[in-house]
Design a protein around this motif. Structure first.
Motif, PDB file in Angstrom:
ATOM      1  N   PHE A 138     165.242 113.478  69.343  1.00 16.63           N
ATOM      2  CA  PHE A 138     164.160 114.198  68.674  1.00 16.63           C
ATOM      3  C   PHE A 138     164.681 114.951  67.453  1.00 16.63           C
ATOM      4  O   PHE A 138     165.827 115.407  67.436  1.00 16.63           O
ATOM      5  N   GLU A 139     163.815 115.096  66.468  1.00 20.88           N
ATOM      6  CA  GLU A 139     164.101 115.949  65.321  1.00 20.88           C
ATOM      7  C   GLU A 139     162.914 116.883  65.104  1.00 20.88           C
ATOM      8  O   GLU A 139     161.754 116.473  65.220  1.00 20.88           O
ATOM      9  N   ASP A 140     163.202 118.152  64.805  1.00 24.89           N
ATOM     10  CA  ASP A 140     162.158 119.162  64.636  1.00 24.89           C
ATOM     11  C   ASP A 140     161.279 118.857  63.430  1.00 24.89           C
ATOM     12  O   ASP A 140     161.758 118.432  62.381  1.00 24.89           O
ATOM     13  N   VAL A 141     159.987 119.082  63.608  1.00 26.13           N
ATOM     14  CA  VAL A 141     159.016 118.945  62.527  1.00 26.13           C
ATOM     15  C   VAL A 141     158.465 120.306  62.128  1.00 26.13           C
ATOM     16  O   VAL A 141     158.360 120.629  60.944  1.00 26.13           O
ATOM     17  N   SER A 142     158.091 121.112  63.124  1.00 27.79           N
ATOM     18  CA  SER A 142     157.591 122.462  62.846  1.00 27.79           C
ATOM     19  C   SER A 142     157.766 123.328  64.082  1.00 27.79           C
ATOM     20  O   SER A 142     158.015 122.823  65.185  1.00 27.79           O
TER      21      SER A 142
END
Length: 232
Positions: A138-142
């Motif tokens: 996963f990679e952070d979006v907000s």
């Protein structure tokens, strides 16, 4: 004199009784329609017997067949709100859009053998992340908790968002995109069952609003549906 009084009373009562009758009829029709719209479709009388008499069913201990038999959507309002751990979330992401066969193929059928054209986002209390099939991570979006704006009031701790990447869909065929979402959601249903996780697929979302919440261009990235989840 009394006859006139009785007649007058009857004339006054008739409209009231008629109104009550019409109201009761309307309620009856409403209940009937609601039952018809929400009732479980009926099987033919011998449908279950036909299945149980199938030797491949009766002699099999297949976990897959058992999972398909158990497959269900959690009823609205019945979500526990319990958190799902990271290991389970990774598997749920991989099951929807990852690679299999030691990295030579994908877990879902994709038109013309191209890379996935539906992106997978995950909304939680801590914020929104995107799942990348290339790294199974996963990679952070907000940092915003957007669950209440997309889950139709369900007490879900995690909500997956399926986003169609228009420019990646072969020949621009949206039918292929919807087929992919069907496979993605069904894989997630089966893995959720294995991990004792509640799940409910929902296609009724405001695409423009969700795109804005994700910081996406709604003309090129279309939020098409969501999958609400919570640990049992």
């Amino acid at each position: 004199m009394k006859r006139n009084e009785n007649g007058s009373k009857r004339k006054k009562l008739l409209p009231i009784l008629l109104a009550i009758s019409l109201l009761l009829a309307a309620i009856g029709w409403g209940v009937s329609i609601n039952l018809y719209m929400t009732s479980t479709p009926r099987l033919n009388p011998d449908a279950l017997e036909n299945l149980k008499n199938n030797p491949l069913w009766t002699t099999s201990d297949s976990g897959l067949l058992q999972a398909i038999e158990r497959r269900n959507s959690t009823s609205r309002g019945d979500f526990t709100g319990n958190e799902i751990n990271e290991d389970a979330l990774q598997l749920l992401g991989w099951a929807a859009t990852g690679k299999n066969r030691d990295g030579t193929g994908f877990v879902i059928p994709l038109a013309m053998g191209v890379e996935p054209y539906v992106s997978l986002y995950l909304a939680q209390e801590s914020g929104v992340r995107r799942f990348y099939w290339e790294s199974n991570s996963f990679e952070d979006v907000s940092d915003d908790d957007i669950r209440s704006k997309i889950n139709s009031g369900q007490n879900a701790s995690a909500i997956w968002i399926y986003v169609i990447d228009v420019d990646k869909v072969p020949r621009g065929s949206m039918e292929w995109a919807w087929h992919a979402i069907g496979a993605m959601s069904e894989h997630q249903y089966l893995v959720a069952d294995e991990l004792d996780i509640q799940a409910r697929f929902m296609a009724s979302i405001n695409a423009d609003e969700v795109a804005a919440l994700l910081g996406l261009d709604a003309d090129k990235h279309i939020p098409a549906s969501v999958m609400a989840m919570a640990q049992k």
